[in-house]
Design an enzyme around this catalytic site. Structure first.
Site, short mmCIF file in Angstrom:
data_model
loop_
_atom_site.label_atom_id
_atom_site.label_comp_id
_atom_site.label_asym_id
_atom_site.label_seq_id
_atom_site.Cartn_x
_atom_site.Cartn_y
_atom_site.Cartn_z
N GLY A 710 2.36 -1.85 -5.78
CA GLY A 710 2.11 -0.61 -5.03
C GLY A 710 3.39 0.14 -4.74
N GLY A 712 3.29 3.39 -2.85
CA GLY A 712 3.03 4.50 -1.93
C GLY A 712 4.07 4.64 -0.83
N GLU A 713 4.61 3.55 -0.38
CA GLU A 713 5.52 3.65 0.78
C GLU A 713 6.98 3.33 0.45
OE1 GLU A 713 1.53 2.61 2.09
OE2 GLU A 713 2.87 3.10 3.69
#
Lengths: 746, 329
Positions: A710, A712-713
């Site tokens: 991931g 996203g952050e």
């Protein structure tokens, strides 16, 4: 801006790993994609919210007579005439709720914060509602309020967070340290401000049910919330969010416009649309202001002997909002003596809300600036200091990482940036009347996976319909799920149709935390595997089937066909298998769970190294971020194009956080005041220098079947610290309070 | 937002006859519409002046320029004569707002934009400019963007325009039409200090309309510079801005103009600061002297104290750049 995409040592199966264009791109740029406030229905009515001008007190009187007399006005809704609402806190507790009593819109006469919705006008047109709103006369009785975190630090209580237990002996560690820093950092309130404001269109169904187009990161979270709060029949509410114009966490909890719109629809028995104004986007959750004290000690070689991170953050009077603020200081570097503390100060404000990389954004900022200060105190290159304290284990959990290519982030990032040419002394690099500064920081984010379900349906034309309740908040979920399904099923990506953003679809978690692809992507993958099993079985039942006696490992699914490995001329189109099965379609649905047995022995996280060059106009204090290299270790990247966009967005956000973003509160009024895009600054294109993104090769067979963590952050974490550190290197001034506006450098 | 009537006159006299205390002229609407949405402005009548014949830029007989009030900011900034003879004005316009806003905003409207004081825009708060007598929230509040010169106890707001700072330095004339006929107002006299009437930004009567801006022939094209210091590179109002213009003969300054933006209720000039440079060489020391005189009497409100040293530095930088402008070109 550029990106380095090197072939990964073990590439993903195509079309995964390819920089595929967004499948929803055409719909978005042509306006075909519809957002929550775009939907119409017959006899739609329009709401307008009236917000409290005071921070604390009570509503004494609401005089709606003048408003109700105006043409088109149907309703002035307030606590005096609202429909019945649930009585207990549990009913209002959504999937992202903080500990405490969730805010209840229009519940009673109490004013809990400035900007609180106190009434709503509903009219036949938006203009009528807006005009009537100015004619509703509300009398308030003010009570004293406190909104200033710095003035109320004495009121702090322990945050209800499960922090790692203290380890080692911090006092002894500090006592034997030859280099020490004890410093305080402050971060301000920031509001999410997605481009699409929060809105809900509630469409009354003939059977009395509610079809709701909402701006949310969790369609099922909103559905369940509404059923509970209004005591509605399970199954009578459907929440749809096919497209979400950015959210960044602001859509994790059901926001008050949803509750108000449903109240009005139930009261009037008519369809209602309610969209918040940009100004009202500053009247709910935000990233909380923090005051953080970092105490670090190292020996002469820079080896950490003690880490102490004490944070105090703001929360509301009614909920204790917590995030992972200080944990990072116990895991990012090797240190045997660590103490973490986290406290909250309740104020007359709304509850904070998870905002992109919640906790890490603020907490790692403080840690990474303190590490830079320690590097100077110890006389060691800031990058070297980080390498000397490198850890292969997460000491908070006392587990090894499932994978951690942070070392490669440091080396590849440093090489690309040219870090070796840095002169260590502050103010030692200059170009005309600009001082140059180079700074570095580390970023870290958890690699999580949640339970999620997905359904795949193959039709007689060979089209694969993939569905799950998850949303796409602009991150590229549609595209990446298309790639995952195409690869897992062995069909062309053009044959894949992804349907998401609907509470009636298979269960999915909130879209957040960078775990959507890990969670929903895994479910899609597993559903495809289950469907392949069915397809093989069906193929075996076909008369004279070449697959009659073969097992799964003797066949491949490729190009939309089932093919015998040993003899590729023996093949069947998947559409043919479906048609031969007699039903128009074949489908599989799975509930995917993290493989906890496999994951349990490991810590899982993504990492980054951020290198920044700033140029500071010495006389005027103006800071420009001229160059950023962000090297990311996030496992395998399913789509390098959308992933790079996530990192670019994170870097730009970091520039804003470092230099511009701050929601300014007037504490006399207890009110956020810069509530517009003219005055709440985020970077414009002219503020962005060259940004380069590197994805380093990181293989991970533990985290999930995709090996993907991931993105996203992680792109945001560490950026503001690298900028602040570069500003110090440029100017010799250590600014410990964000944002670093030019007045702080004069 | 409240209901209003709408008129679209085609002649200037018709427009001013429609005007009055509860009417507003509207052209680009880039500020007025926002203020109406926020209930800060509640006109009962909007007089759309875009049909008036005020769209031309014309040379004047004495070599200056007459700019129609409805010429857009973009068209003006890129007009060949402005680019060539008044680069200070072009720079100032292009430093303001965004391309989209500059395409809509007009020359006359630019003079009439309201302050960006946070309290002025929020009807939940006291503000003497919006509601005379209600008090000034900014004095004790968020005043980072506020005035350091010419403020009063009633109001510490600043005028937000960039273009006006250049027009002040260029000593433009404002052409105005009213029911009694036309008059001209020197730019320095057009905007006013807040005093005890902060609701009045300028000296226009309710029924007066700006028809044109006239620039004198002298545009200081060889030595001028507009410096805007702000919190981001674009789409931000000035913390401090400087329009600097010099006429240099060899190494000696013959004429100087310095106007400051973002520091007062109007573009700020001080004749003493300009006079001190005349006959002197263009040196940093002399520029510092001018900056000190220009900032004479400056007083911070707390959060905006930094503007005083910032403005000093900005004046020196802008004058330095203006002095070098020709060499660079």
């Amino acid at each position: 801006m550029s990106a380095t995409v090197k072939p990964f040592s073990v590439p993903l199966e195509a079309p995964m790993g390819l920089p595929m264009d967004r499948v929803d791109g055409h719909a978005k740029v042509t306006g075909e994609a519809q957002y929550a406030a775009d939907f119409h229905s017959a006899d739609l009515t329009y709401g307008w919210v009236i917000s409290s001008p005071i921070a604390h007190g009570r509503i004494v009187d609401i005089d709606a007579r003048a408003a109700l007399a105006l043409p088109g006005v149907l309703l002035v809704l307030s606590h005096l005439n609202r429909p019945e609402l649930a009585s207990y806190d549990e009913s209002y507790t959504d999937a992202d709720a903080a500990e405490g009593s969730p805010f209840r819109p229009l519940y009673n006469d109490r004013i809990l914060y400035s900007g609180q919705p106190v009434a709503m006008v509903v009219a036949k047109t938006l203009e009528q509602a807006r005009m009537a709103a100015a004619q509703v006369h509300i009398e308030y009785r003010s009570e004293p309020h406190q909104t200033d975190l710095n003035a109320q630090l004495g009121q702090a209580h322990k945050a209800p967070a499960e922090l790692p237990k203290p380890r080692g002996d911090v006092s002894a560690g500090l006592a034997r340290s030859s280099a020490k820093v004890e410093v305080e950092y402050q971060t301000p309130a920031e509001h999410h401000n997605p481009m699409e404001p929060h809105a809900s269109t509630v469409v009354m169904q003939p059977d009395g049910g509610l079809l709701i187009y909402d701006k949310t990161q969790g369609t099922q979270n909103c559905r369940t919330y509404l059923e509970q709060v209004f005591g509605l029949e399970p199954g009578s509410v459907r929440v749809v969010a096919h497209f979400v114009g950015g959210a960044f966490g602001s859509g994790l909890r059901p926001q008050y416009q949803l509750t108000l719109a449903v109240m009005a629809a139930l009261k009037l028995n008519r369809s209602v649309r309610l969209a918040l104004t940009r100004q009202q986007m500053f009247t709910f959750g935000y990233r909380p202001p923090t005051v953080q004290r970092l105490t670090l000690g190292s020996d002469a070689d820079g080896k950490l002997q003690a880490v102490k991170h004490q944070a105090i953050a703001q929360t509301s009077r009614f909920e204790d909002f917590t995030e992972h603020l200080v944990e990072w200081s116990g895991m990012l570097y090797h240190c045997d003596s660590v103490e973490l503390d986290y406290q909250l100060v309740p104020l007359d404000v709304f509850t904070p809300l998870d905002m992109r990389a919640p906790g890490a954004t603020s907490g790692v900022f403080a840690l990474e600036c303190a590490m830079d200060e320690l590097a100077y105190a110890a006389g060691i290159c800031p990058l070297q200091l980080r390498l000397r304290n490198y850890t292969e284990r997460n000491q908070n959990e006392d587990k090894p990482y499932s994978s951690k290519a942070l070392r490669e982030c440091y080396s590849e990032g440093a090489e690309r940036f040219g870090w070796a040419r840095r002169t260590p002394e502050p103010r030692s690099m200059r170009d005309g009347h600009e001082l140059l500064g180079w700074g570095v920081a580390t970023g870290v984010w958890e690699a999580m996976q949640q339970k999620a379900s997905a359904r795949v349906v193959l039709d007689g034309e060979g089209r694969l319909h993939v569905s799950s309740a998850t949303t796409d908040i602009g991150t590229g979920t549609y595209t990446v799920l298309t790639q995952i399904a195409a690869a897992a099923m062995g069909v062309d990506s053009d044959a894949v149709h992804v349907l998401i953003g609907d509470s009636s679809l298979p269960t999915a978690p909130l879209q957040g935390g960078s775990f959507t692809i890990s969670s929903v992507g895994s479910a899609v993958q597993q559903a495809c595997t289950a469907l392949q099993k069915q397809l093989l079985e069906a193929a075996q039942k076909i008369e004279d089937s070449p697959f009659a006696d073969v097992s799964r490992d003797q066949v491949v699914f490729i190009d939309g066909r089932l093919r015998l490995k040993a003899d590729p001329t023996k093949q069947l189109a998947l559409s043919e298998i479906v048609r031969s099965s007699g039903s128009g379609q074949m489908q599989a649905q799975v509930d995917a769970e993290p493989d906890s047995k496999k994951r349990e022995p490991y810590a899982t996280a993504s990492h980054s190294a951020v290198f920044v060059e700033v140029r500071v106009d010495e006389a005027l204090g103006i800071v420009r971020v001229s160059r950023v290299v962000s090297a990311i270790a996030a496992g395998r990247v399913v789509n390098p194009k959308t992933a790079r966009s996530q990192i670019l967005g994170g870097v730009v956000w970091g520039i804003g956080m470092a230099l511009q973003e701050e929601t300014q509160m007037d504490h006399d009024l207890g009110r956020f005041m810069n509530h517009s895009f003219a005055e709440y600054h985020v970077p414009v294109h002219a503020d962005m220098g060259e940004i380069e993104v590197i994805f380093v090769d990181e293989q991970d067979t533990i985290v999930n079947a995709l090996g993907s963590k991931g993105v996203g952050e992680i792109g945001l974490v560490g950026v503001a610290a690298a900028i602040a550190n570069a500003v110090y290197h440029a100017t010799g001034k250590r600014i410990r309070q964000l944002p670093i506006t030019l007045d702080k450098l004069l | 937002m409240s209901p209003f009537s709408y008129a679209r006159p085609t002649a200037v006299q018709e427009a001013v006859q429609l005007a009055g205390p509860h009417a507003r002229f509207i052209a680009g609407g880039t500020n007025l519409i926002d203020l109406m949405k926020e209930n800060v402005e509640r006109p009962q009548r909007l007089i759309d002046i875009t049909g008036l014949p005020l769209h031309e830029v014309a040379d004047t007989v004495d070599g200056g320029l007459l700019i129609g009030a409805l010429v857009s900011n973009s068209d003006l900034a890129w007009h060949p004569r402005v680019q060539h003879d008044y680069p200070l004005l072009a720079q100032a316009i292009l430093a303001g707002a965004s391309p989209q806003l500059r395409n809509m905003a007009t020359t006359g409207g630019n003079l009439l934009q309201r302050t960006r004081c946070l309290y002025f825009y929020d009807t939940a708060t006291p503000c003497n400019k919006r509601e005379p007598g209600s008090g000034c929230s900014a004095r004790q509040g968020l005043n980072r963007n506020h005035a350091i010169l010419g403020a009063s106890e009633h109001c510490i707001a600043t005028h937000p325009s960039d273009m006006c700072v250049a027009l002040a330095a260029l000593q433009a004339q404002v052409h105005v039409a009213g029911p009694q006929g036309a008059r001209q107002i020197a730019f320095a006299d057009f905007h006013r200090l807040p005093g005890d009437q902060p609701q009045r930004d300028n000296v226009l009567a309710d029924n007066e309309l700006i028809t044109a801006i006239e620039l004198p022939a002298e545009g200081f094209a060889a030595h001028s510079h507009y410096l805007k210091v702000r919190d981001r590179e674009s789409y931000a109002f000035a913390l401090v801005s400087v329009a600097a213009a010099l006429d240099i003969d060899g190494h000696v300054i013959r004429q100087a103009r310095i106007a400051l933006g973002g520091v007062a209720h109007k573009p700020w000039r001080n004749p003493d600061a300009e006079a001190v440079l005349i006959g002197k060489p263009a040196t940093a020391a002399n520029f510092r002297l001018a900056a000190d005189l220009l900032l004479d009497g400056a007083d911070g409100q707390g959060r905006n104290n930094f503007k005083i040293p910032l403005a000093r530095q900005a004046v020196v930088r802008a004058l330095t750049d203006a002095a070098q402008a020709m060499e660079a070109a």
